[in-house]
Design an enzyme around this catalytic site. Structure first.
Site, short mmCIF file in Angstrom:
data_model
loop_
_atom_site.label_atom_id
_atom_site.label_comp_id
_atom_site.label_asym_id
_atom_site.label_seq_id
_atom_site.Cartn_x
_atom_site.Cartn_y
_atom_site.Cartn_z
N GLN A 7 6.52 -6.62 1.76
CA GLN A 7 5.46 -6.03 1.14
C GLN A 7 4.54 -5.63 1.74
OE1 GLN A 7 4.47 -9.33 -1.57
NE2 GLN A 7 5.93 -8.67 -3.29
N GLY A 8 3.97 -4.43 1.53
CA GLY A 8 2.80 -3.70 2.13
C GLY A 8 1.66 -3.71 1.37
N SER A 10 -1.36 -6.27 1.47
CA SER A 10 -2.57 -6.69 1.96
C SER A 10 -3.11 -5.82 3.21
CB SER A 10 -2.55 -8.11 2.70
OG SER A 10 -1.95 -8.97 1.53
N SER A 42 4.92 -10.01 5.81
CA SER A 42 6.01 -11.03 6.23
C SER A 42 7.23 -10.39 6.69
CB SER A 42 6.08 -11.92 5.13
OG SER A 42 5.03 -12.59 4.54
N GLU A 125 8.46 -11.87 -8.78
CA GLU A 125 8.26 -12.90 -7.57
C GLU A 125 7.68 -14.41 -7.74
OE1 GLU A 125 5.15 -13.03 -3.98
OE2 GLU A 125 6.58 -11.35 -3.74
#
Length: 192
Positions: A7-8, A10, A42, A125
């Site tokens: 996931q891009g 933050s 991550s 999620e």
């Protein structure tokens, strides 16, 4: 397990405020051209794809003007720099985007509707996270108990107590997952 996604979301200096993102994307024909950076991504170092949030309308209020793109991690202009934790692991990374081109066809939802798509993503999620792990752990725990019965370790009260506690914890996680799915069914289909 054939693809790994990250996931891009933050960004540096934004803390946990996802809507404060500054990674920009402008449309150039059938592509978006993206410039910016992400942090605490991550497993970006092994990911094939990235769920990427970009600002497509810089003049819109901060929760608007965001789009959600599926970006291949091997696209030209993507640089991944692993972040080493105090324990020495590198499961997090910074991701730098230098005029990365992503097809408009890789957008999920409408342009500037990325906040809604993100909230749905995060609901799933958080609502059903770790289902696979819970199922696998329950299966392995059953195999360990069978082996303990076969090799005589089952007679040790400490072994039975530890296995019983793990069984209770995994059953609790499984029930929580079932509850989240049931709640989602009764409230419009989105867990969370």
């Amino acid at each position: 397990g054939e693809e790994v996604w990250c996931q891009g979301f933050s960004e540096p200096d934004a803390g946990s405020d996802l809507a404060a993102l500054r990674t920009r994307a402008y449309r150039d024909g059938d592509d978006y051209v993206i410039t910016g950076s992400k942090i605490w991504t991550s497993h970006a170092e092994v990911a094939d794809w990235c769920e990427l949030l970009v600002r497509t309308d810089p003049g819109a209020p901060k929760h608007r003007g965001i789009s959600w793109l599926a970006m291949p991690m091997d696209a030209p202009g993507v640089t991944v720099r692993p972040l080493r934790t105090l324990a020495g692991s590198t499961e997090f990374a910074e991701v730098f985007l230098d005029e990365v081109r992503v097809p408009v066809a890789n957008r999920v939802g409408e342009e500037n509707d990325g906040w809604r798509v993100t909230m749905v993503t995060l609901s799933f999620e958080r609502g059903t996270a770790f289902v696979g792990e819970v199922v696998a752990c329950r299966r392995v725990l059953g195999e360990v108990a069978e082996e303990a019965r076969a090799n005589g370790r089952w007679d040790d009260p400490g072994v039975r107590r530890r296995l019983g506690r793990l069984n209770a914890e995994f059953r609790t996680l499984w029930r929580l997952t079932q509850w989240n799915v049931s709640e989602a069914e009764s409230s419009g289909g989105v867990p969370g």
